[in-house]
Structure formats: structure tokens, C-alpha cells
Motif scaffolding. Structure first.
Motif, PDB file in Angstrom:
ATOM      1  N   GLN A 216      34.151  36.263  45.493  1.00 41.92           N
ATOM      2  CA  GLN A 216      34.899  35.819  44.282  1.00 41.92           C
ATOM      3  C   GLN A 216      35.350  37.192  43.679  1.00 41.92           C
ATOM      4  O   GLN A 216      34.673  37.994  43.682  1.00 41.92           O
ATOM      5  CB  GLN A 216      33.541  35.045  43.410  1.00 41.92           C
ATOM      6  N   HIS A 218      37.967  38.297  40.149  1.00 40.06           N
ATOM      7  CA  HIS A 218      38.767  37.873  38.943  1.00 40.06           C
ATOM      8  C   HIS A 218      38.923  39.088  37.975  1.00 40.06           C
ATOM      9  O   HIS A 218      38.155  40.042  37.854  1.00 40.06           O
ATOM     10  CB  HIS A 218      38.061  36.649  38.007  1.00 40.06           C
ATOM     11  N   TYR A 223      34.501  35.705  34.188  1.00 44.03           N
ATOM     12  CA  TYR A 223      35.043  34.587  34.663  1.00 44.03           C
ATOM     13  C   TYR A 223      34.515  34.234  36.044  1.00 44.03           C
ATOM     14  O   TYR A 223      34.888  33.294  36.769  1.00 44.03           O
ATOM     15  CB  TYR A 223      36.547  34.566  34.533  1.00 44.03           C
ATOM     16  N   SER A 228      38.439  29.525  37.446  1.00 46.08           N
ATOM     17  CA  SER A 228      39.527  30.378  37.527  1.00 46.08           C
ATOM     18  C   SER A 228      39.316  31.627  38.321  1.00 46.08           C
ATOM     19  O   SER A 228      40.041  32.204  38.514  1.00 46.08           O
ATOM     20  CB  SER A 228      39.577  30.978  35.982  1.00 46.08           C
ATOM     21  N   VAL A 229      38.151  31.468  39.228  1.00 53.47           N
ATOM     22  CA  VAL A 229      37.867  32.662  40.041  1.00 53.47           C
ATOM     23  C   VAL A 229      38.714  32.687  41.556  1.00 53.47           C
ATOM     24  O   VAL A 229      38.950  31.288  41.890  1.00 53.47           O
ATOM     25  CB  VAL A 229      36.352  32.692  40.440  1.00 53.47           C
ATOM     26  N   GLY A 230      39.175  33.724  41.566  1.00 53.13           N
ATOM     27  CA  GLY A 230      39.788  33.663  43.123  1.00 53.13           C
ATOM     28  C   GLY A 230      38.661  33.993  44.277  1.00 53.13           C
ATOM     29  O   GLY A 230      37.591  34.372  44.051  1.00 53.13           O
ATOM     30  N   LYS A 246      43.793  30.134  43.243  1.00 53.47           N
ATOM     31  CA  LYS A 246      43.789  31.221  42.076  1.00 53.47           C
ATOM     32  C   LYS A 246      43.787  32.724  43.098  1.00 53.47           C
ATOM     33  O   LYS A 246      44.375  33.527  42.579  1.00 53.47           O
ATOM     34  CB  LYS A 246      42.363  31.296  41.565  1.00 53.47           C
ATOM     35  N   PHE A 250      46.185  35.716  41.993  1.00 50.15           N
ATOM     36  CA  PHE A 250      45.885  37.118  41.667  1.00 50.15           C
ATOM     37  C   PHE A 250      46.472  38.084  42.342  1.00 50.15           C
ATOM     38  O   PHE A 250      46.830  39.190  42.065  1.00 50.15           O
ATOM     39  CB  PHE A 250      44.390  37.314  41.710  1.00 50.15           C
ATOM     40  N   VAL A 293      39.952  44.459  39.600  1.00 46.83           N
ATOM     41  CA  VAL A 293      39.475  43.249  39.638  1.00 46.83           C
ATOM     42  C   VAL A 293      37.948  43.399  39.963  1.00 46.83           C
ATOM     43  O   VAL A 293      37.498  44.361  40.329  1.00 46.83           O
ATOM     44  CB  VAL A 293      39.917  42.229  40.470  1.00 46.83           C
TER      45      VAL A 293
END
Length: 627
Positions: A216, A218, A223, A228-230, A246, A250, A293
């Protein structure tokens, strides 16, 4: 709004009277969809038809998308509650446009639209022209279709909002749709639908890749863990296997993410940060575009195994001090097959609990793998000391001395396990005096040696195992209530083998372990093993497979190899016919009958696929080919 309505009315009039329309009068996606509908030869004035799958087809579709339905159901219920009001419904669609599940209020259910949008109904553009679900499939983008924007006039009394659910590999996993009788633009509802679709997508990606590293990330650490997490899923070589939307956003400056290596995306090599990530740390890294990130690893089987492997490699001296030799540890991990989703859910917190040093209680029938899970907890804890295991029933009246040590004797179990893990099986078999001593040691982390009175520090991870619950032991006065509350900090109930859904994977692992990598087992033999009750659980399964491998005539186990060890009354039912595509070829007919018999025996495709060790797609082919 009035101008748009007037333009739409004119476009509809031309469509229905002349078979053409001015494209500029409609939103771009709607206009394109109308053109596609005309090219397909759909009549905008056609009467509404009930386009439905048969019961058999719908059951197969549900089975095929079982994971999607399971993870979507909570989101459907939440979205249903969020869109408060009347005259609306929530629907989940497959990538093929089949409605899999709905939640609908009473008023909408009684309308023509409510009677049309039902489970098993099909809503592709090819069949119904412009509609939000079909448009979403065609464009792979969120879609909104209001009232008369539907290509068929029969659907002009409803408005639909859809959002795609992706599988992380660029494919569609499903569609989420909200429909109502209102023709007012509902941007708030559209946002809620897209948020729910994103949640389902993330759940699917995590679940489908429990055997791969899932990251994960962000730009803002607070977050992490939110919608909203990538998310990045890594292959064994640390290249990207899957990414959520997401994550793509990013990393928008990096093309073709699938297959790209981790160190081509970020400035650090994955090998340099892997151990810290696998042990639960959140790290700050920069991507190749210069953006920072926060990254962390999702706790799953892959991250747990990676942590164990890297910790052992980074701490060879500690590994040598362990009481259990490294080869034995590897053998234990070799035997761990966990593909049962419920068991995975129960074990998921184990690495975090073990790392925190919280006491662990493992309950299960004899042979369900309690000590194996205890050893996994020890490995996950990262402790430098050994794993020490004892059955309390073997200690007798001398249990207290065995725990603390004897004068001029060898160190006791607690001192042996210092800085490691002490696992006691059937702890209630200890006398109450020994239980009180154990309770004091667990509370203080030390004890006074009975020989010389010196204080002995013994910080341990304490794991207890039993076949019955601690509550029952307290009720029977075999366990001190105070000790119960101290040792059941985190409890795991291991299911018996007869209730696990991963029997076929366990069988194949044991077969390879006993016979070598070239050894295999026939699907019909798997079916026989699935019918047995397995009262001895994993112990019985391992024993029977070992005997069958020893006496097998070749490198493959068949039904007859298990006949001396299991009550087998098996004969393929001649009443079960092979499907048309297999008829006439003896070996294909035999295989087909086994597959169809397994579906009948297990009452469903998913369980039959797990038992036979084949894909559900293969089973579908043998069922759908019926005349």
C-alpha cells in the motif's frame, strides 16, 4: 437543464422517426452509445423483453463470480443505506453484463424498471442499447444515463449510475450500479457509487493475491489503509503483477506498470527495504519521478513467509542458537498449506500478535496442526531464543520443577525458552500449584531459582494449545481462572480437516513430499479422499498418503492405492453421461464423468474444482456442453 431536456427531446424524436439524430445534442458517451446501438440494428421503440439467463446458466455465473459477490455484498448494503430515500435500487453486475445481486426498496421493486433489473437479467448494449451498466462495460469508465438518454424508450422512466470494478491487471471484475426513478442529475450518488466500487476493487486485489507481496502506498502516510491508498502486487522477482486505479494515478508518469520492476519505479531496490516492510514498518520512498510516498506491506501469507526467510538470512547466528535446526524449520513450512479462506482470515493477525509478544491460545482437534501454527508464530515473532514445546500431560506431579529447574540439574523449561517461545500443550494438565507458578512468571517475566534464590529473567512468547476451550477447562476446575485470562490473549480455533476447503492442496503437497516432485494423484482418487471424514485430521492424512505412495505401482496414485487404508465403495456412476464434446473418446468420457460426478457429490462447482484440483473454467466446459 431545460435546454438540455429540449435538445434530448428533439434527438429522441429524430431517432424514433428517422433512425438518426444530431450527435451534438447529447453528452459524448451517450451519443457514441446511440450510434453503436443503431449499428447493432436495435429498434428504439422495441417492446421491453425479459432478457434472462436460465437457472443453470445463472448458477454457473454466480459460482464464477463468487469472490466478487462476497466482497461486494457489504458495500452494497452500505451504499443502500447511504442513498437514503425512495424509488431506488443497488445492483452488482458481472463483466458480461449479468445482474448478480440487487438491493431494492419496495416502491422501486413494484415499478416496471424494478421488475426488469433483477438477478439473472442481462444489460449489455448489444441486447438493450444504451444503459449505464452496458455503457460502463463498453467504455470501462463511470457512466450516467438519465431517463430518455436510454436508447430504448421502454427504459426512459429510470436513471442509472454505474462504476467499473477492475481486477488490477487491466481487466473488468464487475460493475456497480445505482438506479432510481429520478431524472435529476445525482453527482453525490455518482461519487458514492465510485467510492464503493473502489473499495470492492481493493478487497478483491488483496484477497486474490494472498500468496504475493501486496504494498500500500500514498503521498500522505495518514491515508494508508483508506480508500485513497494505491496498491501494488509484486511477483516473486519483485516486478509488478497488479496495480489498483489509485496506484496507477499516483504513478501516472510511469508507463506500462504491469511487469515493471520495483526498482524501476522507486529509487530504492526492493531487496534493500524488504525485511523492514515485511516486518510491518512504514517507509518513506521516492519514485523515479521524484515524488515521495509512504509504503507499507499488507499482512498476508506472502509477507509473513518473506519476513521469516529474510530474518533467517540476516541473523544466521540467532538461527544457529535455535533449538530447532534450520532444515526442520523448512520442512515445517513445506507442510503448511493454507488455502481455506476462513482459516486464512483467522490466522491473518498472527504475525502482528506474535511480534507484539501477546500470549496465544490455539484450539483444535488432535492432528489439526496446532504445533505447526505455534512454530509459525515463533518464526513470525523474530525472537532470538529457541522454540521449546512440551505436553503438560507428560510432566506429572513434577511439573513445577520441570518449569523452574531442579537444584544442580538442567535449566527448566522457562529458562530454556528465554528470549524464545514456550509452547505448552494441554496446559490444564498442570497441577494448580504449577499453574500459579506459571501465572506469576508470565506476569513478571522472571522467577527465583529454587536452588539458590537467584532471579532468572525469562522473557518468552507463551503459546498454549488444547483440544477443548479454556472456558470448559475453567468450568471443570482444571484451569485457574486467572491463568485463563493471561494465556488466551489471542485465540485461534483450527478447523478439522473435514471442514477445510483446501484438502486437495494438502493432499498434493503430501504426495509430493512423500513421493518426490514427479509424483501425482488421479482426480478420481481426490474425490474418494474428499468423501472420508478424517477423524485423525492431518496426522491420518499424512499417514495414509505415505502408505499409498510406498505401495504404488507407478508415479501416480489411483483409487485402488487407497483401498487397503480407507473404506472405499466407489464405482463411477454409469447413469452420469459424458458431455457431447467428450463422447466417443474413452479417456475423455472417463474424465468428464468424474468431473460431473464431483459437481453432483459436492453440490457446487467451486468445491468440486478445489477437490479435483482443476479450474472452475474447465468444469464449466463439461457442464455447458450439455445438449
Amino acid at each position: 437543464m431545460e435546454i438540455r431536456t429540449t435538445a434530448l427531446a428533439r434527438a429522441r424524436h429524430m431517432l424514433e422517426s428517422q433512425g438518426r439524430f444530431p450527435g451534438g445534442a447529447l453528452p459524448g458517451d451517450i451519443s457514441d452509445s446511440w450510434f453503436r446501438s443503431l449499428d447493432l440494428g436495435i429498434d428504439p421503440l422495441a417492446r421491453h423483453e425479459k432478457l434472462m439467463l436460465s437457472d443453470t446458466e445463472f448458477k454457473l455465473t454466480q459460482d464464477h463470480h463468487a469472490d466478487l459477490v462476497r466482497f461486494a455484498r457489504p458495500e452494497l448494503e452500505l451504499l443502500f443505506d447511504q442513498i437514503a430515500g425512495s424509488n431506488f435500487m443497488i445492483a452488482l453486475g458481472s463483466p458480461e453484463g449479468v445482474v448478480l445481486e440487487t438491493l431494492v426498496d419496495t416502491e422501486f421493486a413494484e415499478s416496471d424498471a424494478g421488475k426488469a433489473v433483477v438477478p439473472a437479467s442481462v444489460w449489455t448494449e448489444e441486447l438493450r442499447g444504451t444503459n449505464a451498466l452496458g455503457l460502463c462495460i463498453s467504455t470501462r469508465r463511470p457512466a450516467q444515463v438519465y431517463g430518455g438518454e436510454h436508447f430504448l424508450r421502454a427504459h426512459s422512466d429510470v436513471s442509472c449510475i454505474s462504476a467499473p470494478i477492475f481486477d488490477g491487471r487491466g481487466g473488468l471484475a464487475g460493475i456497480l450500479d445505482a438506479s432510481s426513478r429520478s431524472t435529476v442529475r445525482q453527482q453525490h450518488t455518482a461519487a458514492l457509487v465510485q467510492m464503493s466500487a473502489g473499495n470492492i476493487e481493493n478487497c478483491l486485489i488483496r484477497s486474490a493475491h494472498d500468496r504475493r507481496i501486496v504494498l500500500q502506498f500514498h503521498p500522505r502516510p495518514e491515508y494508508l489503509g483508506t480508500l485513497s491508498v494505491g496498491m501494488l502486487v509484486l511477483e516473486d522477482d519483485f516486478s509488478v503483477h497488479a496495480v489498483n486505479r489509485k496506484g496507477e494515478m499516483f504513478l501516472a508518469g510511469i508507463r506500462n506498470l504491469i511487469g515493471t520492476s520495483f526498482d524501476s519505479i522507486f529509487e530504492q531496490r526492493f531487496e534493500d527495504v524488504a525485511l523492514r516492510l515485511a516486518q510491518g514498518e512504514t517507509l518513506r520512498v521516492r519514485d523515479r519521478m521524484g515524488s515521495a510516498v509512504s509504503v507499507r506491506c499488507v499482512a498476508n501469507r506472502a509477507s509473513f513467509a518473506l519476513a521469516v526467510r529474510l530474518f533467517s538470512a540476516a541473523n544466521p547466528q540467532q538461527a544457529r542458537r535455535s533449538e530447532t535446526p534450520a532444515p526442520e524449520i523448512r520442512n515445517l513450512f513445506r507442510d503448511v498449506v493454507i488455502e481455506d479462506e476462513e482459516l486464512i482470515r483467522r490466522l491473518r493477525p498472527l504475525p502482528k500478535v506474535a511480534t507484539a509478544g501477546q500470549s496465544i491460545f490455539i484450539q483444535g482437534e488432535t492432528g489439526t496442526g496446532k504445533e505447526i501454527i505455534a512454530r509459525l508464530a515463533h518464526a513470525a515473532s523474530g525472537r532470538s531464543g529457541p522454540f521449546v514445546s512440551v505436553d503438560a500431560r507428560t510432566l506429572g506431579s513434577d511439573a513445577e520443577a520441570a518449569l523452574l529447574g531442579r537444584p544442580k540439574g538442567a535449566p527448566g523449561l522457562l529458562e530454556q525458552a528465554a528470549h524464545g517461545t514456550l509452547c505448552i500443550d494441554e496446559v490444564s494438565a498442570l497441577g494448580h500449584s504449577a499453574q500459579a507458578t506459571l501465572l506469576q512468571v508470565l506476569d513478571h517475566g522472571s522467577f527465583r531459582h529454587p536452588a539458590d534464590g537467584r532471579e532468572v529473567r525469562c522473557p518468552v512468547l507463551f503459546v498454549s494449545t488444547a483440544t477443548v476451550s479454556l472456558t470448559a477447562e475453567v468450568a471443570a476446575s482444571r484451569l485457574l481462572p486467572a491463568l485463563r485470562y493471561r494465556i488466551e490473549g489471542f485465540s485461534i480455533l483450527l478447523p478439522p480437516l473435514r471442514d477445510r476447503s483446501d484438502l486437495d492442496a494438502l493432499v498434493r503437497r503430501f504426495v509430493r513430499a512423500q513421493g518426490g516432485e514427479g509424483f501425482d494423484i488421479d482426480p478420481s482418487a481426490l474425490t474418494i479422499l474428499a468423501r472420508h471424514d478424517w477423524p485423525g485430521n492431518l496426522h491420518e492424512l499424512r499417514s495414509i498418503i505415505t502408505k499409498a505412495v510406498i505401495q504404488a505401482a507407478g508415479p501416480k496414485l489411483h483409487v485402488e492405492d487407497f483401498a487397503p487404508f480407507l473404506p472405499i465403495n466407489y464405482s463411477p456412476q454409469q447413469s452420469i453421461e459424458a458431455c457431447p464434446q467428450c463422447s466417443g473418446v474413452p479417456w475423455k468420457e472417463s474424465q468428464c464423468r468424474v468431473i460431473r460426478d464431483a459437481v453432483r457429490q459436492h453440490g457446487g462447482i467451486a468445491q468440486a474444482a478445489r477437490t479435483l484440483g482443476i479450474s472452475r473454467t474447465t468444469i464449466y466446459k463439461h457442464l455447458l456442453a450439455e445438449s
